[in-house]
Design a protein around this motif. Structure first.
Motif, short mmCIF file in Angstrom:
data_model
loop_
_atom_site.label_atom_id
_atom_site.label_comp_id
_atom_site.label_asym_id
_atom_site.label_seq_id
_atom_site.Cartn_x
_atom_site.Cartn_y
_atom_site.Cartn_z
N THR A 28 0.86 -1.18 0.00
CA THR A 28 0.00 0.00 0.00
C THR A 28 0.90 1.23 0.00
N ASP A 29 0.30 2.41 -0.04
CA ASP A 29 1.09 3.64 0.03
C ASP A 29 1.73 3.75 1.41
N GLU A 30 2.88 4.40 1.47
CA GLU A 30 3.67 4.43 2.71
C GLU A 30 2.89 5.03 3.88
N GLN A 31 2.09 6.06 3.64
CA GLN A 31 1.38 6.72 4.73
C GLN A 31 0.25 5.87 5.29
N HIS A 32 -0.12 4.80 4.59
CA HIS A 32 -1.21 3.94 5.06
C HIS A 32 -0.71 2.61 5.62
N LEU A 33 0.59 2.47 5.77
CA LEU A 33 1.14 1.19 6.22
C LEU A 33 0.70 0.85 7.64
N GLU A 34 0.64 1.85 8.51
CA GLU A 34 0.22 1.62 9.89
C GLU A 34 -1.24 1.16 9.94
N SER A 35 -2.09 1.78 9.15
CA SER A 35 -3.50 1.38 9.10
C SER A 35 -3.65 -0.04 8.56
N LEU A 36 -2.85 -0.39 7.56
CA LEU A 36 -2.88 -1.74 7.02
C LEU A 36 -2.47 -2.76 8.07
N GLN A 37 -1.45 -2.43 8.85
CA GLN A 37 -1.01 -3.35 9.91
C GLN A 37 -2.11 -3.58 10.93
N ILE A 165 3.99 -6.96 4.71
CA ILE A 165 3.37 -5.71 4.27
C ILE A 165 4.49 -4.69 4.03
N VAL A 166 4.47 -4.09 2.86
CA VAL A 166 5.52 -3.13 2.49
C VAL A 166 4.90 -1.93 1.80
N ALA A 167 5.63 -0.83 1.83
CA ALA A 167 5.18 0.39 1.15
C ALA A 167 5.50 0.28 -0.34
N ARG A 168 4.57 0.72 -1.16
CA ARG A 168 4.75 0.65 -2.60
C ARG A 168 5.36 1.98 -3.07
N THR A 169 6.68 2.03 -3.08
CA THR A 169 7.39 3.21 -3.54
C THR A 169 8.50 2.79 -4.49
N PRO A 170 8.84 3.61 -5.48
CA PRO A 170 9.89 3.24 -6.44
C PRO A 170 11.25 3.04 -5.79
N SER A 171 11.49 3.74 -4.67
CA SER A 171 12.81 3.66 -4.03
C SER A 171 12.95 2.47 -3.09
N ASN A 172 11.87 1.74 -2.86
CA ASN A 172 11.93 0.61 -1.94
C ASN A 172 12.80 -0.50 -2.50
N PRO A 173 13.70 -1.06 -1.69
CA PRO A 173 14.53 -2.17 -2.18
C PRO A 173 13.69 -3.42 -2.41
N PRO A 174 14.04 -4.25 -3.37
CA PRO A 174 13.26 -5.47 -3.64
C PRO A 174 13.54 -6.55 -2.60
N PHE A 175 12.67 -7.53 -2.54
CA PHE A 175 12.90 -8.70 -1.70
C PHE A 175 14.01 -9.56 -2.29
N ASN A 176 14.57 -10.41 -1.45
CA ASN A 176 15.38 -11.50 -1.96
C ASN A 176 14.54 -12.27 -2.97
N HIS A 189 -3.32 -2.66 -1.85
CA HIS A 189 -4.52 -2.15 -1.20
C HIS A 189 -4.64 -0.65 -1.46
N GLU A 190 -5.67 -0.28 -2.19
CA GLU A 190 -5.88 1.11 -2.56
C GLU A 190 -6.15 1.95 -1.31
N PRO A 191 -5.63 3.20 -1.27
CA PRO A 191 -5.85 4.05 -0.09
C PRO A 191 -7.33 4.26 0.24
N GLU A 192 -8.17 4.37 -0.79
CA GLU A 192 -9.59 4.62 -0.52
C GLU A 192 -10.31 3.42 0.09
#
Length: 354
Positions: A28-37, A165-176, A189-192
């Motif tokens: 999800t978007d980074e600002q909504h990660l806490e709500s997703l958790q 659960i991870v933030a969907r940002t271009p700068s985020n490092p990929p998983f192994n 998960h869409e913010p809305e």
């Protein structure tokens, strides 16, 4: 059918993972990660009755931190400090074995702390992609072997699910790459889609049910689990018994081949993904009231299976460069391409069986 349609996307993702006995990735978007958790905590502990543990990963997280965070008190054994919380949350920014935690042991040792503990049924790994390679490999070992080997061996329970659960940002490092391949499905998960923060603050079990616009009321499930263990077992049996015809299997194999040969794909179409593809198709059948698989189910499964696995080519890995294409032109062509675009392109090219 109405019961499944009343579930939101998060509940469906968890349900599919439990039916398939696999693990999932939610972004999800980074600002909504806490709500997703917090939403996942409610779904795991309140919706499915699973003992839930949360580990917040970062580059300083150690393997010991990760291991200690996912272990909860085993009620069937003697315990040192009973916990009354259904969710064990741990922020790895402070080591679990810090002075504060050692003082809480009242003279005990670290081994004493971990004795009598077991792996939680429902593990939420936040920002797992930010953790060190060793921590990600520990998570991979847990997924593959269903056990955690420290001073003693901790076996995962029969009903076990790890959700990253991870933030969907271009700068985020990929998983192994191997860990990414072992996530059964992925979901953005869409913010809305998030419910309001004031609803999240409620401790009522009824808040596990999140009403989407137009969904039917499910207030009668407020005081009980969304699905019992027996119902999950029945759904798993129905998924295994779902009929996949020869035409549908050929359609699925065409999708796999076209994805592998797509010029924008540099990797990720693994044998594990192909097996998970058929498993998800089967798991989706009972949720749609079908005793057999159809092309619509296959198309939906393709996005969920390959969305996080596809490695998009760049100017250095594009095959046409070997035949004389200019890297600048290739870079311009590939810049807007993502995994969903590739899957959509493949599905448009392949003719679905009637």
């Amino acid at each position: 059918m109405e019961r499944f349609q009343s579930l939101d996307d998060i509940q469906l993702a968890v349900l599919l993972s439990l039916i398939g006995k696999q693990h999932c990735l939610i972004t999800t978007d980074e600002q909504h990660l806490e709500s997703l958790q917090r939403q996942l905590e409610r779904v795991g502990s309140g919706g499915f009755g699973l003992t839930t543990a949360v580990v917040n990963c970062n580059p300083d997280t150690t393997v010991d931190d990760f291991a200690a965070a996912i272990l909860v008190q085993d009620e069937t054994k003697a315990i040192l400090r009973p916990s009354h919380s259904p969710v064990m949350s741990f922020d790895s920014r402070e080591s679990y074995f810090s002075r504060r935690h050692r003082n809480q042991l009242s003279g005990g040792t670290i081994d004493d702390l971990l004795k009598g503990r077991r792996i939680a049924n429902f593990v939420i790994a936040r920002n797992l992609n930010l953790a060190l390679e060793q921590v990600q490999l520990q998570a991979l070992e847990l997924i593959r072997t269903k056990r955690l080997m420290r001073k003693e061996i901790h076996h995962a329970p029969t009903r076990f699910l790890l959700v990253a659960i991870v933030a969907r940002t271009p700068s985020n490092p990929p998983f192994n790459s191997h860990l990414s391949d072992h996530f059964f499905i992925s979901h953005y998960h869409e913010p809305e889609e998030f419910i309001k923060d004031e609803d999240l603050e409620s401790d009522s079990v009824s808040s596990v049910i999140i009403h989407k616009p137009g969904s039917s009321s499910v207030s009668n499930y407020a005081q009980k689990l969304l699905f019992s263990n027996q119902e999950l077992d029945n759904l798993s049996a129905l998924a295994e018994a779902a009929y996949v015809s020869t035409e549908i299997k050929r359609y699925m194999m065409d999708i796999v081949v076209f994805l592998r040969m797509h010029r924008a794909v540099a990797g990720g179409i693994s044998p594990k993904a192909t097996r998970d593809f058929e498993l998800l198709v089967r798991c989706l059948c009972p949720l749609n009231g079908l005793p057999f698989a159809n092309p619509s189910v296959v198309s939906l499964a393709a996005y969920k299976i390959y969305g996080h696995r596809i490695v998009v080519a760049d100017k250095n890995t594009d095959r046409s460069v070997m035949w004389g294409s200019k890297r600048e032109a290739v870079e311009k062509y590939l810049s807007p391409v993502d995994a969903d675009m590739i899957i959509n392109n493949v599905l448009e090219e392949i003719r679905a069986p009637l």
